[in-house]
Design a protein around this motif. Structure first.
Motif, mmCIF file in Angstrom:
data_model
loop_
_atom_site.group_PDB
_atom_site.id
_atom_site.type_symbol
_atom_site.label_atom_id
_atom_site.label_comp_id
_atom_site.label_asym_id
_atom_site.label_seq_id
_atom_site.Cartn_x
_atom_site.Cartn_y
_atom_site.Cartn_z
ATOM 1 N N MET A 32 -21.957 -12.057 -11.655
ATOM 2 C CA MET A 32 -22.516 -10.917 -10.920
ATOM 3 C C MET A 32 -24.042 -10.941 -10.919
ATOM 4 S SD MET A 32 -22.254 -6.814 -11.358
ATOM 5 C CE MET A 32 -23.130 -6.726 -12.902
ATOM 6 N N MET B 163 -26.306 -11.039 -7.652
ATOM 7 C CA MET B 163 -27.268 -9.989 -7.312
ATOM 8 C C MET B 163 -28.651 -10.589 -7.047
ATOM 9 S SD MET B 163 -25.913 -6.994 -7.091
ATOM 10 C CE MET B 163 -24.552 -5.942 -7.610
ATOM 11 N N LEU C 143 -29.409 -11.910 -3.740
ATOM 12 C CA LEU C 143 -29.819 -10.986 -2.676
ATOM 13 C C LEU C 143 -31.289 -11.196 -2.338
ATOM 14 C CD1 LEU C 143 -28.288 -7.597 -3.877
ATOM 15 C CD2 LEU C 143 -27.588 -8.905 -1.878
ATOM 16 N N LEU C 144 -32.036 -11.620 -3.346
ATOM 17 C CA LEU C 144 -33.484 -11.715 -3.177
ATOM 18 C C LEU C 144 -33.892 -12.559 -1.966
ATOM 19 C CD1 LEU C 144 -36.033 -10.617 -4.513
ATOM 20 C CD2 LEU C 144 -36.166 -12.749 -5.807
ATOM 21 N N LEU D 76 -35.967 -11.081 1.163
ATOM 22 C CA LEU D 76 -37.260 -11.649 1.561
ATOM 23 C C LEU D 76 -37.219 -12.104 3.016
ATOM 24 C CD1 LEU D 76 -38.341 -13.792 -1.521
ATOM 25 C CD2 LEU D 76 -39.288 -11.619 -0.734
ATOM 26 N N MET E 211 -38.706 -0.066 4.669
ATOM 27 C CA MET E 211 -38.601 1.052 3.728
ATOM 28 C C MET E 211 -37.458 1.983 4.150
ATOM 29 S SD MET E 211 -40.255 0.659 1.133
ATOM 30 C CE MET E 211 -41.342 -0.619 0.587
ATOM 31 N N PHE F 245 -34.501 0.269 2.934
ATOM 32 C CA PHE F 245 -34.410 0.463 1.482
ATOM 33 C C PHE F 245 -33.756 1.815 1.168
ATOM 34 C CE2 PHE F 245 -36.154 1.922 -2.576
ATOM 35 C CZ PHE F 245 -35.938 0.819 -3.396
ATOM 36 N N TRP G 114 -25.520 2.980 -1.503
ATOM 37 C CA TRP G 114 -25.037 2.445 -2.780
ATOM 38 C C TRP G 114 -24.565 3.592 -3.683
ATOM 39 C CZ3 TRP G 114 -23.722 -1.970 -5.247
ATOM 40 C CH2 TRP G 114 -23.626 -1.919 -6.646
ATOM 41 N N LEU H 51 -45.072 -5.797 -2.052
ATOM 42 C CA LEU H 51 -44.475 -4.474 -2.248
ATOM 43 C C LEU H 51 -42.961 -4.551 -2.061
ATOM 44 C CD1 LEU H 51 -46.209 -1.954 -2.778
ATOM 45 C CD2 LEU H 51 -45.821 -1.297 -0.401
ATOM 46 N N TRP H 52 -42.570 -5.235 -1.008
ATOM 47 C CA TRP H 52 -41.140 -5.371 -0.707
ATOM 48 C C TRP H 52 -40.431 -6.211 -1.763
ATOM 49 C CZ3 TRP H 52 -37.029 -3.428 0.899
ATOM 50 C CH2 TRP H 52 -35.915 -4.195 1.249
ATOM 51 N N LEU H 53 -41.147 -7.210 -2.254
ATOM 52 C CA LEU H 53 -40.592 -8.044 -3.318
ATOM 53 C C LEU H 53 -40.261 -7.183 -4.531
ATOM 54 C CD1 LEU H 53 -40.093 -11.085 -3.901
ATOM 55 C CD2 LEU H 53 -42.351 -11.136 -4.968
ATOM 56 N N ALA I 33 -39.795 -3.913 -4.502
ATOM 57 C CA ALA I 33 -38.704 -3.009 -4.126
ATOM 58 C C ALA I 33 -37.360 -3.729 -4.198
ATOM 59 C CB ALA I 33 -38.938 -2.457 -2.719
ATOM 60 N N MET J 192 -36.579 -6.254 -6.090
ATOM 61 C CA MET J 192 -36.192 -6.451 -7.485
ATOM 62 C C MET J 192 -35.668 -5.145 -8.080
ATOM 63 S SD MET J 192 -36.469 -9.567 -8.152
ATOM 64 C CE MET J 192 -36.325 -9.662 -9.915
ATOM 65 N N VAL J 193 -36.314 -4.040 -7.724
ATOM 66 C CA VAL J 193 -35.850 -2.731 -8.208
ATOM 67 C C VAL J 193 -34.403 -2.505 -7.756
ATOM 68 C CG1 VAL J 193 -36.136 -0.235 -7.906
ATOM 69 C CG2 VAL J 193 -38.135 -1.688 -8.338
ATOM 70 N N LEU J 194 -34.154 -2.844 -6.507
ATOM 71 C CA LEU J 194 -32.823 -2.694 -5.941
ATOM 72 C C LEU J 194 -31.803 -3.509 -6.752
ATOM 73 C CD1 LEU J 194 -32.154 -1.040 -3.439
ATOM 74 C CD2 LEU J 194 -32.347 -3.109 -2.074
ATOM 75 N N ILE J 195 -32.146 -4.772 -6.968
ATOM 76 C CA ILE J 195 -31.222 -5.666 -7.660
ATOM 77 C C ILE J 195 -30.955 -5.190 -9.081
ATOM 78 C CG2 ILE J 195 -31.049 -7.993 -8.638
ATOM 79 C CD1 ILE J 195 -32.506 -8.969 -6.062
ATOM 80 N N VAL J 196 -32.037 -4.858 -9.781
ATOM 81 C CA VAL J 196 -31.874 -4.386 -11.153
ATOM 82 C C VAL J 196 -31.104 -3.064 -11.164
ATOM 83 C CG1 VAL J 196 -33.122 -3.598 -13.199
ATOM 84 C CG2 VAL J 196 -33.899 -5.630 -11.973
ATOM 85 N N PHE K 188 -28.815 -2.120 -9.054
ATOM 86 C CA PHE K 188 -27.387 -2.407 -8.837
ATOM 87 C C PHE K 188 -26.725 -2.851 -10.136
ATOM 88 C CE2 PHE K 188 -28.233 -3.688 -4.130
ATOM 89 C CZ PHE K 188 -28.284 -2.354 -3.782
ATOM 90 N N ILE K 189 -27.394 -3.794 -10.802
ATOM 91 C CA ILE K 189 -26.819 -4.306 -12.051
ATOM 92 C C ILE K 189 -26.706 -3.168 -13.064
ATOM 93 C CG2 ILE K 189 -27.143 -5.932 -13.956
ATOM 94 C CD1 ILE K 189 -28.520 -7.818 -11.967
#
Lengths: 598, 64, 267
Positions: free
Chosen positions: A298, A302, A305-306, A310, B28, B31, B38, C9-11, C13, C15-19, C21-22
């Motif tokens: 997992m 996840m 996704l990066l 990007l 955004m 996002f 989610w 900034l998006w990068l 964001a 990473m925040v998203l991925i973390v 989710f986990i």
């Protein structure tokens, strides 16, 4: 006359022929897959059933294999060959070798196709109703596996062809950066080589010998795990050519430049190293695999996704660059300045939009415990009809409108029809996949001929199952219409006369070029080693554990030759079967014809 | 063939003059949609879809 | 390598998203205790399921006060047992295996969902607080009859649930000449752990018997009722035994003389 023209076919006439052949093979598969698609859509939703439900699975196998193996991969080898020759500006080393791998792929998929389609008729003792995933102990005819092996070996040789061409180029240009399209091809192929080891092991060591009767049994969990070792990265194999198009064609047709070449490279490197060690996320609900391994899969998934997230930024920014150059303004107003009347642009943009939605359902699929909710439900089908069925397929169809003239030297038959086609696909898939996702949340399973049960009904809190079925059927009809328009254009273009006013063969320039990219990004050896190490980390222990638990060849269990076991059931459903037999005779004739053509 | 028929006039925008503010705005929004969906999917659709599989390890020991 | 500020900034964001989710999934695992189907159980030979303690007779068993275990076999194209009956307010552990090909065991409209793989046993524990009926589907393609593979899970109100099993053995024919008796050997099995208080009602011809019994948890109570064949007289006589909602019945024939006296010496 042709001196003024600088299309792909003018610069690379020999390669253009191969690319054209690959495209036509791809489109033939698309046509077959589309026919089977509408049959099953109408059958499943109980709108119109004219085949027996036992034949549904033959239809489903054909739909899956033709679309996700032959349609996607033939198209991929077409544009990868184009990308290599165009971006390196040199011919392939040996065109006979190129035709060689193309022929191997064509022969392979024909054998597999024959094994599948023979399932429609009882007169030949052959079938492979095992679906795209061919989970043992379901067993297909050996021809099915042999065909797959040849096809995959064909792709390996194709990769070798591209690498060879690149090495030759490197000898002459030792200090130059790898051109971006070539970089994308090479990283994708490296990923593919690693990924296909799984399916090669599964088929060559276990399934093929087993179907030939050389070994008695297989370990179902082992072959299943090896399948997903390959089965997840293959989705990136479908996706990478679409990504390539978004990076190198979409900016150009938007009227702009690629926002960042370095980030594009980073994205493809990430796909190379992260695509494979994620396959176990398809097995979250498999007994026999420890929760810890599932958790590792997992986190890998996840982080995968990066690169997609990007990509979203880079590609949209490139589009925005085009829009601003075309006079677009404001936070969102620039969207209006994009060339929405161009089917190439609109198709790709809509495909990208759908991929954004698909990204979300993919995030849910990636989640470990939430998988209890969606695993093997219709949700998953909705998800991959957005990814491979739209992000990939619609991108391919859209760029076809640019590529066809390039490889045929003929003008596109009709741009308006093309525009209508891509919009229709978008609409059809919106209806279909939305309803599939919602149906999945009610617990409606995937891969079934009749999701209508005797003992209970699926309960919808919003809408109803009938409404979902109607949406799916409507979507299927729109998609079929869209395919008809697509083929009208393909055939119309083929019948067109030679055109002298084709655009030049080119791809997008960059705002931030390769000179901004660290040199290490081009170190393919390094990334390959890292990829292999990650695969070893992710898979050694699960595989050892599975073998330790269940044995290399698994428990003592009968193969399940679907065709033979079903005879009693077929006997029961004898009436109405005659019609199916007549239809299948036609289908089989088609398959044979297909073999002859190739 | 996209631009071949285009008649829109264009202004060249170079690397340094281009700020993809529209992209930032769009992404955004994306996002925000992702986060909202989610949370909805996990806490409403999933956790609301009782019964759910819980601690399979503990109860087996609990024989009276 | 220059990355635009917005893209950085998006990068972040992303990473925040991925973390995030986990973290959500981890929260589900740790705080809510949602466990995955795993490798807790040893493998099993699919060919030998019929001799297995648990899967030889697919069933529901009580293992604790409100704790039950359900042993489920998935096979082309059915689930055993069907329906699966469990009481409300119970915690049920499902042990699921497959006999032939890969199936799944998925309770529609719930988060109970697992693959059933030959050789492997999936375990899942879930709590059922409310009575209700669920459909069970196989959501993995398993062959041409896949769409016919379904089962049911009944969560019963507590007062309607039991694991009682009634069995009666009786002769078909009894002879008058031996001064024989018509005998019903009654066994009441209580599969639950608490005592079962019930009444056995038996009827042979016009004769009735009533016995209040307490069947201890996880045990079987056996009793016998009998009537002299002479009292019934020659001819067919119906009998029945009732315990709660369970009934067994049959007919015994009283004859003058047995034709074959051979193996028939039940007294």
């Amino acid at each position: 006359m042709s001196e003024s023209r600088n299309a792909y076919i003018d610069a690379f006439p020999a390669e253009a022929k191969v690319v054209r052949a690959a495209f036509y093979s791809s489109f033939l598969a698309l046509a077959l897959g589309g026919v089977f698609g509408i049959i099953q859509t109408l059958h499943r939703t109980d709108v119109f059933r004219f085949i027996d439900s036992t034949d549904y699975y033959t239809v489903l196998t054909a739909h899956g294999v033709f679309l996700v193996i032959s349609f996607t991969i033939f198209f991929l080898v077409g544009i990868f060959t184009w990308a290599i020759t165009t971006s390196l500006d040199r011919s392939v080393k040996d065109i006979r070798f190129t035709w060689g791998w193309y022929s191997l792929m064509a022969i392979g998929i024909t054998l597999t196709g024959v094994a599948i389609l023979a399932g429609f008729t009882d007169s030949i003792d052959m079938s492979a109703d095992v679906l795209f995933t061919f989970y043992a102990p379901l067993q297909g005819h050996p021809l099915f596996y042999i065909g797959l092996v040849l096809f995959i070996v064909g792709t390996w040789l194709a990769g070798a062809d591209w690498f060879r061409t690149w090495w030759a180029w490197k000898q002459e240009n030792p200090d130059e950066r790898i051109p971006l399209p070539t970089f994308m091809v090479l990283t994708t192929m490296l990923m593919w080589y690693i990924a296909t080891l799984g399916v090669a092991a599964s088929v060559l060591l276990f399934l093929l010998p087993w179907s030939l009767g050389l070994i008695e049994t297989v370990n179902p969990l082992l072959t299943r795990t090896l399948f997903w070792f390959f089965g997840h990265p293959i989705v990136y194999f479908w996706l990478m050519p679409a990504y390539m198009m978004w990076y190198i064609m979409l900016p150009k047709v938007s009227g702009g430049k690629l926002f960042s070449d370095p980030l594009a490279r980073v994205v493809f490197v990430l796909f190379l190293i992260l695509s494979v060690p994620t396959g176990i996320h398809h097995q979250y609900l498999d007994p026999g695999i420890a929760e810890g391994f599932k958790f590792i899969a997992m986190t890998n998934t996840m982080f995968l996704l990066l690169p997609s997230l990007l990509t979203a930024f880079t590609v949209v920014a490139s589009m925005e660059h085009g829009a601003r150059q075309r006079g677009g303004e404001g936070y969102f107003g620039w969207l209006k300045a994009l060339p929405w009347r161009d089917p190439v642009f609109t198709g790709m943009a809509l495909a990208g939009l759908m991929f954004a939605a698909a990204g979300f359902s993919g995030m849910i699929n990636a989640g470990m415990n939430i998988n209890y909710l969606v695993h093997n439900t219709f949700w998953v089908v909705g998800h991959f009809h957005l990814t491979v069925g739209t992000a990939v397929a619609l991108t391919f169809m859209a760029v076809t409108y640019w590529f066809l003239p390039q490889v045929t030297g003929k003008a596109l038959w009709n741009r308006s029809v093309a525009l209508g086609q891509v919009v229709l696909w978008f609409l059809g898939m919106t209806f279909m996949s939305n309803a599939m996702h919602r149906g999945g949340l009610l617990g409606i399973p995937r891969r079934t001929a009749e999701p209508q049960y005797d003992g209970f009904e699926f309960e919808a809190s919003v809408g109803s199952v009938a409404e979902l079925d109607a949406q799916i059927a409507l979507g299927g009809i729109l998609l079929t219409l869209s395919l008809v328009l697509f083929f009208a254009n393909v055939i119309g273009t083929a019948l067109n006369g030679r055109s002298d006013t084709l655009p030049d063969n080119s791809y997008a320039e960059t705002l931030s070029g390769p000179e901004d990219a660290p040199k290490v990004l081009d170190n393919l050896k390094l990334w390959t080693i890292i990829a292999i190490i990650l695969v070893i980390f992710a898979y050694t222990f699960p595989l050892l554990s599975i073998i330790d638990r269940g044995g290399l060849f698994g428990p003592d269990i009968n193969p399940f030759p679907v065709s033979i076991e079903t005879i009693p059931m077929l006997a029961m459903a004898l009436e109405g079967y005659t019609t199916a037999a007549v239809a299948s005779a036609g289908e089989f004739a088609q398959a044979t014809l297909l073999g002859v053509i190739r | 063939m996209g631009q071949a028929t285009d008649t829109v006039e264009r202004t060249e925008i170079g690397h340094d003059e281009f700020d993809p503010i529209g992209t930032l705005a769009l992404i955004m929004v994306y996002f925000a949609i992702l986060v909202a969906l989610w949370l909805f999917m996990y806490f409403v659709e999933f956790l609301g879809n009782d019964p759910t599989v819980t601690g399979a390890v503990v109860p087996v020991v609990g024989l009276i | 390598m220059n990355i635009h500020t917005y893209e950085k900034l998006w990068l972040i964001a992303a990473m925040v998203l991925i973390v995030g989710f986990i973290a959500t999934i981890t929260y589900g695992s740790v705080a809510l205790g949602i466990t995955m189907v795993g490798d807790q159980e040893d493998t099993i030979e699919p060919r030998e399921l019929s001799e297995d303690d648990r899967f030889g007779e697919p069933r529901v068993e009580q293992v604790g006060e409100n704790e039950y275990e359900a042993y489920v076999v998935a096979r082309t194209f059915m689930f055993q047992p069907d329906p699966i009956e469990i009481p409300e307010n119970s915690e049920v552990t499902f042990y699921v295996t497959a006999r032939d090909v890969i199936h799944s065991f998925s309770v529609a409209g719930t988060n109970i969902n697992t693959m059933a793989i030959p050789g492997e046993i999936a375990t899942m524990t879930a709590e059922f607080d409310e009575p209700g009926e669920y459909g069970i589907v196989c959501n993995e393609y398993c062959g041409s009859g896949h769409h016919n593979m379904e089962g049911e899970l009944h969560v019963l109100p507590e007062d309607e649930f039991d694991l009682t099993e009634l069995s009666v053995e009786a002769d078909d024919e009894v002879a008058l000449e031996d001064d024989d008796e018509v005998t019903l050997e009654i066994a009441v099995e209580n599969g639950q752990l608490e005592d079962l208080e019930t009444t056995i009602e038996a009827e042979i011809g016009d004769e009735t018997f009533t016995e209040d019994v307490t069947v201890e948890g996880d045990s079987t109570y056996e009793t016998t009722v009998s009537v002299d064949a002479a009292d019934l007289g020659e001819g067919d006589h119906d009998w029945s035994v009732t315990v709660d909602d369970y009934e067994e019945s049959g007919t015994v024939t009283v004859v003058d003389q047995l034709e074959d006296d051979g193996g028939d010496d039940d007294e």
